[in-house]
Motif scaffolding. Structure first.
Motif, PDB file in Angstrom:
ATOM      1  N   LEU A  10       1.194  -1.488   0.144  1.00 46.92           N
ATOM      2  CA  LEU A  10      -0.378   0.207   0.596  1.00 46.92           C
ATOM      3  C   LEU A  10       0.763   1.245  -0.423  1.00 46.92           C
ATOM      4  O   LEU A  10       1.678   1.586   1.224  1.00 46.92           O
ATOM      5  CB  LEU A  10      -0.730  -0.331   1.138  1.00 46.92           C
ATOM      6  N   THR A  90      -3.231   1.850  -9.294  1.00 48.22           N
ATOM      7  CA  THR A  90      -3.407  -0.014  -8.721  1.00 48.22           C
ATOM      8  C   THR A  90      -3.613  -1.233  -9.502  1.00 48.22           C
ATOM      9  O   THR A  90      -4.535  -0.945 -10.472  1.00 48.22           O
ATOM     10  CB  THR A  90      -4.865   0.127  -7.877  1.00 48.22           C
ATOM     11  N   THR A 118      -1.278  -1.361  -4.354  1.00 49.70           N
ATOM     12  CA  THR A 118      -2.466  -0.686  -3.789  1.00 49.70           C
ATOM     13  C   THR A 118      -1.715   1.287  -4.098  1.00 49.70           C
ATOM     14  O   THR A 118      -1.530   1.152  -2.854  1.00 49.70           O
ATOM     15  CB  THR A 118      -3.683  -0.504  -3.151  1.00 49.70           C
ATOM     16  N   SER A 120      -3.621   4.286  -2.565  1.00 48.11           N
ATOM     17  CA  SER A 120      -5.171   5.303  -1.670  1.00 48.11           C
ATOM     18  C   SER A 120      -4.201   5.878  -0.743  1.00 48.11           C
ATOM     19  O   SER A 120      -3.409   4.993  -0.054  1.00 48.11           O
ATOM     20  CB  SER A 120      -5.892   4.226  -1.019  1.00 48.11           C
TER      21      SER A 120
END
Length: 121
Positions: A10, A90, A118, A120
């Motif tokens: 992430l 992503t 990912t 975000s």
């Protein structure tokens, strides 16, 4: 020709990640390697490639100037440095034996499990 991807995770928009693609059972000295990605609901697309010598590289327009591909023959590993990440990056990222500069997977290559990236906040 087995390749294992790692390094996903992430990241926040604008952040960085470095993916690794390690070869097992063969040497990368003789093969071009490509990175591909597949986002949910979308087709797999070529992201970048590097020639066997490392001299030739190519990038999809969507990542040009943000991603950098490199290889370390001593470690038998190809890297994808991803900077200035965007939510559109992503996807699950895969590496595979490919052609280069045309970012196309080789027919004799095999897809691994990939590594999830990912982006975000």
């Amino acid at each position: 020709l087995q390749l294992v991807e790692s390094g996903g995770g992430l990241a926040q928009p604008g952040g960085s990640l470095r993916l690794s693609c390690a070869a097992s059972g063969f040497t990368l000295d003789y093969y071009a390697i490509g990175w591909f990605r597949q986002a949910p609901g979308k087709e797999r697309e070529g992201v970048s490639c590097i020639s066997s010598s490392g001299v030739i590289t190519n990038y999809a327009d969507s990542v040009k100037g943000r991603f950098t591909i490199s290889k370390d023959n001593a470690k038998n590993t190809v890297y994808l440095q991803m900077d200035s990440l965007k939510p559109d990056d992503t996807a699950i990222y895969y590496c595979i034996v490919s052609s280069c500069p045309q970012i196309e997977s080789a027919e004799f290559g095999s897809w691994g499990q990939g590594t999830q990236v990912t982006v975000s906040s």
